[in-house]
Design an enzyme around this catalytic site. Structure first.
Site, PDB file in Angstrom:
ATOM      1  N   ASP A  32       0.853  -1.186   0.000  1.00 33.60           N
ATOM      2  CA  ASP A  32       0.000   0.000   0.000  1.00 33.60           C
ATOM      3  C   ASP A  32       0.895   1.244   0.000  1.00 33.60           C
ATOM      4  O   ASP A  32       1.900   1.296   0.717  1.00 33.60           O
ATOM      5  CB  ASP A  32      -0.894  -0.027   1.241  1.00 33.60           C
ATOM      6  CG  ASP A  32      -2.052   0.957   1.164  1.00 33.60           C
ATOM      7  OD1 ASP A  32      -3.201   0.503   1.154  1.00 33.60           O
ATOM      8  OD2 ASP A  32      -1.794   2.175   1.132  1.00 33.60           O
ATOM      9  N   ASN A  88     -13.012  -3.380   2.482  1.00 35.07           N
ATOM     10  CA  ASN A  88     -14.064  -2.365   2.516  1.00 35.07           C
ATOM     11  C   ASN A  88     -14.946  -2.429   1.269  1.00 35.07           C
ATOM     12  O   ASN A  88     -14.431  -2.581   0.160  1.00 35.07           O
ATOM     13  CB  ASN A  88     -13.424  -0.966   2.596  1.00 35.07           C
ATOM     14  CG  ASN A  88     -12.563  -0.801   3.833  1.00 35.07           C
ATOM     15  OD1 ASN A  88     -12.887  -1.294   4.910  1.00 35.07           O
ATOM     16  ND2 ASN A  88     -11.432  -0.108   3.690  1.00 35.07           N
ATOM     17  N   GLN A  95     -14.430   2.430   1.422  1.00 37.18           N
ATOM     18  CA  GLN A  95     -13.793   2.020   0.161  1.00 37.18           C
ATOM     19  C   GLN A  95     -13.505   3.256  -0.692  1.00 37.18           C
ATOM     20  O   GLN A  95     -14.403   4.052  -0.965  1.00 37.18           O
ATOM     21  CB  GLN A  95     -14.697   1.054  -0.624  1.00 37.18           C
ATOM     22  CG  GLN A  95     -14.017   0.516  -1.875  1.00 37.18           C
ATOM     23  CD  GLN A  95     -14.857  -0.524  -2.618  1.00 37.18           C
ATOM     24  OE1 GLN A  95     -16.046  -0.679  -2.356  1.00 37.18           O
ATOM     25  NE2 GLN A  95     -14.231  -1.226  -3.547  1.00 37.18           N
ATOM     26  N   HIS A 101     -10.319  -5.394  -3.184  1.00 42.77           N
ATOM     27  CA  HIS A 101      -8.976  -5.650  -2.656  1.00 42.77           C
ATOM     28  C   HIS A 101      -9.082  -6.023  -1.177  1.00 42.77           C
ATOM     29  O   HIS A 101     -10.019  -5.600  -0.496  1.00 42.77           O
ATOM     30  CB  HIS A 101      -8.050  -4.448  -2.842  1.00 42.77           C
ATOM     31  CG  HIS A 101      -8.620  -3.161  -2.341  1.00 42.77           C
ATOM     32  ND1 HIS A 101      -9.533  -2.425  -3.049  1.00 42.77           N
ATOM     33  CD2 HIS A 101      -8.423  -2.482  -1.182  1.00 42.77           C
ATOM     34  CE1 HIS A 101      -9.868  -1.348  -2.365  1.00 42.77           C
ATOM     35  NE2 HIS A 101      -9.215  -1.360  -1.218  1.00 42.77           N
ATOM     36  N   HIS A 103      -6.946  -5.785   2.332  1.00 41.82           N
ATOM     37  CA  HIS A 103      -5.786  -5.237   3.045  1.00 41.82           C
ATOM     38  C   HIS A 103      -5.231  -6.301   3.986  1.00 41.82           C
ATOM     39  O   HIS A 103      -5.979  -6.958   4.723  1.00 41.82           O
ATOM     40  CB  HIS A 103      -6.195  -4.063   3.934  1.00 41.82           C
ATOM     41  CG  HIS A 103      -6.711  -2.870   3.210  1.00 41.82           C
ATOM     42  ND1 HIS A 103      -5.943  -1.759   2.997  1.00 41.82           N
ATOM     43  CD2 HIS A 103      -7.922  -2.592   2.669  1.00 41.82           C
ATOM     44  CE1 HIS A 103      -6.660  -0.837   2.359  1.00 41.82           C
ATOM     45  NE2 HIS A 103      -7.868  -1.326   2.154  1.00 41.82           N
TER      46      HIS A 103
HETATM   47  P1  AMP Z   1      -9.767   1.257   0.436  1.00 41.05           P
HETATM   48  O1  AMP Z   1      -9.953   2.461   1.302  1.00 41.05           O
HETATM   49  O2  AMP Z   1     -10.125  -0.020   1.113  1.00 41.05           O
HETATM   50  O3  AMP Z   1     -10.443   1.425  -0.922  1.00 41.05           O
HETATM   51  O4  AMP Z   1      -8.209   1.157   0.205  1.00 41.05           O
HETATM   52  C1  AMP Z   1      -7.526   1.741  -0.837  1.00 41.05           C
HETATM   53  C2  AMP Z   1      -6.067   1.670  -0.474  1.00 41.05           C
HETATM   54  O5  AMP Z   1      -5.311   1.762  -1.655  1.00 41.05           O
HETATM   55  C3  AMP Z   1      -5.577   2.780   0.448  1.00 41.05           C
HETATM   56  O6  AMP Z   1      -4.994   2.183   1.610  1.00 41.05           O
HETATM   57  C4  AMP Z   1      -4.540   3.528  -0.390  1.00 41.05           C
HETATM   58  O7  AMP Z   1      -3.439   3.931   0.372  1.00 41.05           O
HETATM   59  C5  AMP Z   1      -4.144   2.491  -1.402  1.00 41.05           C
HETATM   60  N1  AMP Z   1      -3.723   2.983  -2.710  1.00 41.05           N
HETATM   61  C6  AMP Z   1      -4.355   3.880  -3.500  1.00 41.05           C
HETATM   62  N2  AMP Z   1      -3.694   4.028  -4.652  1.00 41.05           N
HETATM   63  C7  AMP Z   1      -2.628   3.199  -4.598  1.00 41.05           C
HETATM   64  C8  AMP Z   1      -1.550   2.896  -5.467  1.00 41.05           C
HETATM   65  N3  AMP Z   1      -1.428   3.484  -6.669  1.00 41.05           N
HETATM   66  N4  AMP Z   1      -0.625   1.996  -5.075  1.00 41.05           N
HETATM   67  C9  AMP Z   1      -0.720   1.396  -3.862  1.00 41.05           C
HETATM   68  N5  AMP Z   1      -1.707   1.627  -3.000  1.00 41.05           N
HETATM   69  C10 AMP Z   1      -2.646   2.527  -3.332  1.00 41.05           C
END
Ligand code: AMP
Ligand code: ZN
Length: 136
Positions: A32, A88, A95, A101, A103
């Site tokens: 992440d 999420n 989300q 995805h 985590h």
């Molecule tokens: P969510 O809030 O469950 O949708 O999680 C999205 C996650 O993706 C967050 O923890 C962000 O930090 C991560 N994220 C967003 N863009 C990228 C990216 N390009 N590379 C790696 N992680 C990312």
């Protein structure tokens, strides 16, 4: 959102660079960009599904097997004290990227992170009413 515009589709396909820690035919696992803790990783299916509701059953099953494999690897390599799986669905649930995805968040004693909720105190009758709404 169209699949062509999905950033996690592009990352999973290797079209956008990422810190990949695992890849196979169906999944890519990346670090992440805004980690909660050291080793915070995301399991991305290569096929687009916006969320859990849309995820094919077989992908869901494989994703959980991979979560276990990666959890063991994080534990063994990073020596974390615990690990949270977070997934999420929907903006209300936090989300921010509309591509399913999972985590993997390694936890370390004293890391100061909180992945918690405030417990409420429903009566037995209130719980029973909810149970009836949901149970078969
Ligand atoms: P969510 O809030 O469950 O949708 O999680 C999205 C996650 O993706 C967050 O923890 C962000 O930090 C991560 N994220 C967003 N863009 C990228 C990216 N390009 N590379 C790696 N992680 C990312
Ligand atoms: Zn996608």
């Amino acid at each position: 959102m169209k699949k062509e515009d999905c950033i996690f589709c592009k990352i999973a396909a290797g079209e956008i660079p990422s810190k990949t820690i695992y890849e196979d035919g169906q999944f890519r696992v990346i670090l992440d960009l805004g980690p909660a803790t050291k080793g915070h990783a995301l399991i991305l299916p290569k096929g687009h599904a916006a969320n859990l509701y849309e995820l094919p059953d077989e992908t869901a099953a494989e994703a959980m097997k991979l979560a276990k494999k990666m959890a063991l690897r994080l534990r063994d390599r990073l020596h974390c004290d615990g690990l949270n799986l977070v997934q999420n669905n929907g903006e209300t649930a936090g989300q921010t990227v509309s591509h399913f995805h999972i985590h993997l968040i390694p936890r370390y004693e004293g890391d100061g992170q909180k992945i918690n909720w405030v417990p409420s105190q429903p009566s037995q009758d209130e719980l029973e009413a909810v149970r009836k709404e949901i149970a078969d």
